[in-house]
Design an enzyme around this catalytic site. Structure first.
Site, short mmCIF file in Angstrom:
data_model
loop_
_atom_site.label_atom_id
_atom_site.label_comp_id
_atom_site.label_asym_id
_atom_site.label_seq_id
_atom_site.Cartn_x
_atom_site.Cartn_y
_atom_site.Cartn_z
N TYR A 190 -1.01 0.11 9.93
CA TYR A 190 -1.24 -0.81 9.38
C TYR A 190 0.01 0.08 8.21
O TYR A 190 0.45 -0.90 7.51
CB TYR A 190 -2.79 0.45 8.61
CG TYR A 190 -2.80 -0.31 7.29
CD1 TYR A 190 -3.02 -1.71 6.63
CD2 TYR A 190 -2.44 0.61 6.03
CE1 TYR A 190 -3.48 -1.86 5.39
CE2 TYR A 190 -2.82 0.68 4.77
CZ TYR A 190 -3.17 -0.90 4.45
OH TYR A 190 -3.74 -1.12 2.82
N SER A 234 0.34 -1.00 0.12
CA SER A 234 -0.30 0.09 -0.07
C SER A 234 0.80 1.13 -0.05
O SER A 234 1.98 1.46 0.78
CB SER A 234 -0.51 -0.26 1.43
OG SER A 234 -1.16 0.83 1.35
N1 LIG Z 1 -8.44 -0.73 -1.08
C1 LIG Z 1 -7.73 0.53 -0.98
O1 LIG Z 1 -8.09 1.88 -1.49
C2 LIG Z 1 -6.43 0.03 -0.83
C3 LIG Z 1 -5.15 1.29 -0.92
C4 LIG Z 1 -4.02 -0.32 -1.01
C5 LIG Z 1 -3.93 -1.03 -0.19
N2 LIG Z 1 -4.44 -1.75 -0.81
C6 LIG Z 1 -4.15 -3.64 -0.68
O2 LIG Z 1 -5.06 -3.79 -1.59
C7 LIG Z 1 -4.85 -5.15 -1.13
C8 LIG Z 1 -6.45 -5.39 -1.15
O3 LIG Z 1 -7.42 -4.44 -0.70
P1 LIG Z 1 -8.87 -4.39 -0.06
O4 LIG Z 1 -9.26 -4.10 1.11
O5 LIG Z 1 -9.42 -2.94 -0.63
O6 LIG Z 1 -9.89 -5.60 0.05
P2 LIG Z 1 -9.73 -6.16 -1.56
O7 LIG Z 1 -9.35 -6.82 -2.58
O8 LIG Z 1 -11.62 -5.91 -2.04
O9 LIG Z 1 -10.12 -7.43 -0.02
C9 LIG Z 1 -10.80 -8.06 0.13
C10 LIG Z 1 -10.18 -9.75 0.36
O10 LIG Z 1 -9.96 -10.09 1.43
C11 LIG Z 1 -10.64 -10.86 2.43
N3 LIG Z 1 -10.08 -10.95 3.71
C12 LIG Z 1 -11.05 -9.99 4.25
N4 LIG Z 1 -10.17 -9.96 4.95
C13 LIG Z 1 -9.73 -11.28 5.64
C14 LIG Z 1 -8.93 -12.17 6.36
N5 LIG Z 1 -9.26 -11.93 7.76
N6 LIG Z 1 -8.66 -13.68 6.41
C15 LIG Z 1 -8.85 -13.90 4.43
N7 LIG Z 1 -9.92 -12.72 3.48
C16 LIG Z 1 -9.61 -12.06 4.17
C17 LIG Z 1 -11.82 -10.48 2.05
O11 LIG Z 1 -13.09 -11.52 1.64
P3 LIG Z 1 -13.88 -12.17 3.54
O12 LIG Z 1 -14.54 -10.26 3.72
O13 LIG Z 1 -15.07 -12.82 3.66
O14 LIG Z 1 -12.89 -12.66 4.27
C18 LIG Z 1 -12.59 -10.30 -0.10
O15 LIG Z 1 -12.22 -11.31 -0.31
C19 LIG Z 1 -5.60 -4.86 0.74
O16 LIG Z 1 -4.18 -5.94 1.18
C20 LIG Z 1 -4.60 -3.42 0.58
O17 LIG Z 1 -3.70 -3.56 1.57
C21 LIG Z 1 -6.17 -1.35 -0.80
#
Ligand SMILES: NC(=O)c1ccc[n+]([C@@H]2O[C@H](COP(=O)([O-])OP(=O)(O)OC[C@H]3O[C@@H](n4cnc5c(N)ncnc54)[C@H](OP(=O)(O)O)[C@@H]3O)[C@@H](O)[C@H]2O)c1
Length: 294
Positions: free
Chosen positions: A160, A147
């Site tokens: 985080y 991130s």
């Molecule tokens: N979105 C942003 O703005 C952003 C910005 C910077 C970096 N990132 C990084 O991008 C990646 C994905 O981001 P996102 O948060 O937006 O999510 P995402 O891709 O929408 O991912 C969420 C997925 O992970 C699963 N998940 C969440 N917590 C979990 C746990 N404790 N154990 C197993 N599975 C889990 C969720 O399903 P369930 O809830 O059913 O478990 C869902 O399938 C992360 O590494 C994040 O740090 C995102």
């Protein structure tokens, strides 16, 4: 997509995306399926996993397996291995993360420890297991999602950001180490992306992005979050050409990182942290300048 790369021939039959039942993880799994690989998708919730799996099967005609596993469980690797039932993983994306925000000393220490468990311990255990087996076979691919919060110390995202910094450096180091064993590796550097998790956090803070990715009347210069599909496509457009140690989800973020590199560390921390303070102040539900816990 570069028609020259045959992902199955180069990496093997099966990819796994950890955290892939919706959002960015699902988009990443779809890019792998688009390239002909069978995919295992993991997450906690069964129903969303099943839905994502059937969408991928219908759209790309590949085999899809689902594994329900919680990354906060210290025994998560055993749960994943049991779910795989012997399927070898040839391409791994560690995507899921926990994102507790709020001032460091205001949050309970358990929340920081939870960030460390999901974002540091779990990727270490899972990547170590599968990367070692890929190295034994002399081929494979590993991508670790990090991130922009890891680029420097960041107010309200202290543990985080620190945990995503661990993942950032892990992916970069593996880029060098695994290449020597025939395995590709990289860090995926992600900025704000309009995933359901992102939207949930915006709703908690009642920001303009709570209901739509492109709200009207945003203050000038406010970056609009990108679509997860766009971020995933950008990653694979790069991987199709060349594996770099660090791959940005959005060219805009890479450009900004280049500009930030010209500043001192103190300036970078202050500039990015002040932007967080402003975003908290702009939230109608927030007490002035006080970050709400997420
Ligand atoms: N979105 C942003 O703005 C952003 C910005 C910077 C970096 N990132 C990084 O991008 C990646 C994905 O981001 P996102 O948060 O937006 O999510 P995402 O891709 O929408 O991912 C969420 C997925 O992970 C699963 N998940 C969440 N917590 C979990 C746990 N404790 N154990 C197993 N599975 C889990 C969720 O399903 P369930 O809830 O059913 O478990 C869902 O399938 C992360 O590494 C994040 O740090 C995102």
């Amino acid at each position: 997509m570069d028609e020259g790369i045959d992902y199955k021939a180069r990496y093997g039959d099966w990819a796994m995306v950890v955290g892939a039942s919706y959002g960015l993880g699902e988009a990443l799994a779809r890019e792998l399926a688009r390239r002909g690989m069978n995919v295992v998708i993991t997450a906690r919730g069964h129903d969303k996993l099943a839905l994502a799996a059937s969408r991928i099967r219908d759209d790309f005609r590949v085999d899809v397996k689902t594994v329900a596993a919680d990354l906060s469980d210290p025994g998560v690797l055993d749960v994943i291995l049991a779910g795989l039932g012997g399927t070898e993983i040839d391409f791994l994306i560690f995507n899921a993360a926990l994102e507790h925000g709020g001032e460091f000393i205001v949050q309970d220490v358990e929340r920081h420890l939870a960030n460390i468990q999901v974002n540091c311990v779990a990727p270490t255990v899972v990547v170590h297991h599968f990367a070692r087996r890929m190295a034994e076979r002399g081929r494979g691919g590993v991508v670790i999602s990090s991130s922009l919060a890891a680029a420097q110390g960041l107010y309200a995202w202290s543990s985080y950001g620190a945990s995503k910094s661990y993942e950032n450096l892990l992916g970069q180091a593996l880029w060098f180490e695994l290449k020597r064993k025939g395995v590709d590796a990289a860090t995926f550097m992600i900025g704000s992306t309009y995933t359901p998790s992102f939207q949930r956090n915006q709703k908690l803070r009642q920001t303009p992005f709570a209901e739509t990715r492109t709200p009207e009347g945003l203050p000038e210069g406010t970056p609009v979050p990108q679509d997860p599909e766009e971020a995933a496509a950008n990653l694979f457009a790069q991987l199709d050409k060349e594996w770099l140690p660090l791959i940005y989800a959005n060219p805009r973020d890479e450009e900004n990182a280049g500009k930030m590199a010209a500043l001192t560390l103190a300036e970078r921390i202050t500039l990015s942290s002040e932007a967080v303070v402003r975003s908290f102040e702009a939230a109608p539900g927030a007490k002035s300048g006080e970050p709400q816990l997420m």
